[in-house]
Scaffold this motif. Structure first.
Motif, short mmCIF file in Angstrom:
data_model
loop_
_atom_site.label_atom_id
_atom_site.label_comp_id
_atom_site.label_asym_id
_atom_site.label_seq_id
_atom_site.Cartn_x
_atom_site.Cartn_y
_atom_site.Cartn_z
N LYS A 147 7.30 11.70 -1.82
CA LYS A 147 7.28 13.05 -2.38
C LYS A 147 7.09 12.97 -3.87
CE LYS A 147 9.06 17.50 -2.44
NZ LYS A 147 7.92 18.22 -2.79
N VAL A 148 6.14 13.69 -4.38
CA VAL A 148 5.95 13.81 -5.82
C VAL A 148 6.76 15.03 -6.26
CG1 VAL A 148 4.29 14.17 -7.65
CG2 VAL A 148 3.66 12.82 -5.66
N THR A 149 7.73 14.79 -7.14
CA THR A 149 8.61 15.88 -7.57
C THR A 149 8.04 16.56 -8.80
OG1 THR A 149 9.89 14.33 -8.90
CG2 THR A 149 10.64 14.74 -6.64
N ARG A 152 0.82 -1.21 0.00
CA ARG A 152 0.00 0.00 0.00
C ARG A 152 0.85 1.26 0.00
NH1 ARG A 152 -4.37 -1.90 4.54
NH2 ARG A 152 -5.31 -3.55 3.29
N LEU A 153 2.00 1.21 0.71
CA LEU A 153 2.91 2.34 0.74
C LEU A 153 3.46 2.64 -0.65
CD1 LEU A 153 4.55 4.26 2.72
CD2 LEU A 153 6.34 2.54 2.57
N ILE A 154 3.67 1.61 -1.44
CA ILE A 154 4.14 1.79 -2.82
C ILE A 154 3.00 2.29 -3.71
CG2 ILE A 154 5.05 0.60 -4.85
CD1 ILE A 154 6.42 -1.36 -2.89
N ALA A 187 9.66 9.83 -5.42
CA ALA A 187 10.77 9.36 -4.58
C ALA A 187 10.27 9.21 -3.16
CB ALA A 187 11.93 10.36 -4.64
N ALA A 188 10.96 8.41 -2.37
CA ALA A 188 10.59 8.21 -0.97
C ALA A 188 11.83 8.30 -0.11
CB ALA A 188 9.93 6.85 -0.78
N VAL A 189 11.63 8.71 1.13
CA VAL A 189 12.74 8.81 2.08
C VAL A 189 12.18 8.50 3.47
CG1 VAL A 189 12.45 11.29 2.48
CG2 VAL A 189 14.68 10.25 2.83
N LEU A 235 13.42 1.58 -0.44
CA LEU A 235 14.04 1.16 -1.70
C LEU A 235 13.01 0.59 -2.67
CD1 LEU A 235 17.23 -0.53 -0.24
CD2 LEU A 235 17.04 1.73 -1.28
N ALA A 236 12.01 -0.10 -2.15
CA ALA A 236 10.96 -0.66 -3.00
C ALA A 236 10.13 0.44 -3.65
CB ALA A 236 10.07 -1.61 -2.20
N VAL A 237 9.82 1.49 -2.90
CA VAL A 237 9.07 2.63 -3.46
C VAL A 237 9.87 3.28 -4.58
CG1 VAL A 237 8.09 4.89 -3.00
CG2 VAL A 237 7.77 3.07 -1.35
#
Length: 132
Positions: A129-131, A34-36, A91-93, A70-72
């Motif tokens: 974050k959507v860049t 779901r996070l992805i 991207a995710a952090v 890393l999966a995201v």
């Protein structure tokens, strides 16, 4: 549809006894799926009606760093370089709040000499974050 799976052998755990094979996804795997999915879904155009399946499989794992961030990033990179129309990359952090400071990176799981009180104060959370 997003499917995230951690192979037990990636962390050095091999199925044995009654359970010889890996079964249904764990709660953690469902939550990471779901996070992805959440940051990626709104980036597809409204007119895009084709089925898209993202499969993230952990093949190796060192237990010091989590694989969800890393999966995201991997899923977003795979979709970005494909021919699938997406509005922008993602991207995710992992961000941890230690006392009053926020620090980015793989913090809180590889504790690296922190005392128990410091470990208990750490609160980590994910931000996608959507860049532009």
């Amino acid at each position: 549809q997003v499917d995230y799976r951690e192979r037990r052998a990636a962390a050095g755990k091999f199925p044995g006894g009654f359970m010889k094979r890996e079964g249904r996804p764990t709660t953690r795997e469902v939550l990471i799926s779901r996070l992805i999915d959440r940051p990626l879904r709104p980036l597809f155009p409204e007119t895009f009606r084709h089925e898209v399946q993202v499969i993230a499989t952990v093949m190796s794992y060192d237990a010091a760093n989590d694989t969800d961030v890393l999966a995201v990033c991997g899923a977003a990179a795979a979709l970005h370089i494909s021919d699938i129309p997406m509005k922008r990359p993602v991207a995710a952090v992992r961000v941890a709040r230690i006392d009053v400071m926020c620090r980015a990176g793989q913090i809180g799981h590889g504790t690296g000499g922190q005392d128990k009180a410091t470990q208990e104060r750490e609160r980590d959370f994910h931000r996608s974050k959507v860049t532009d």
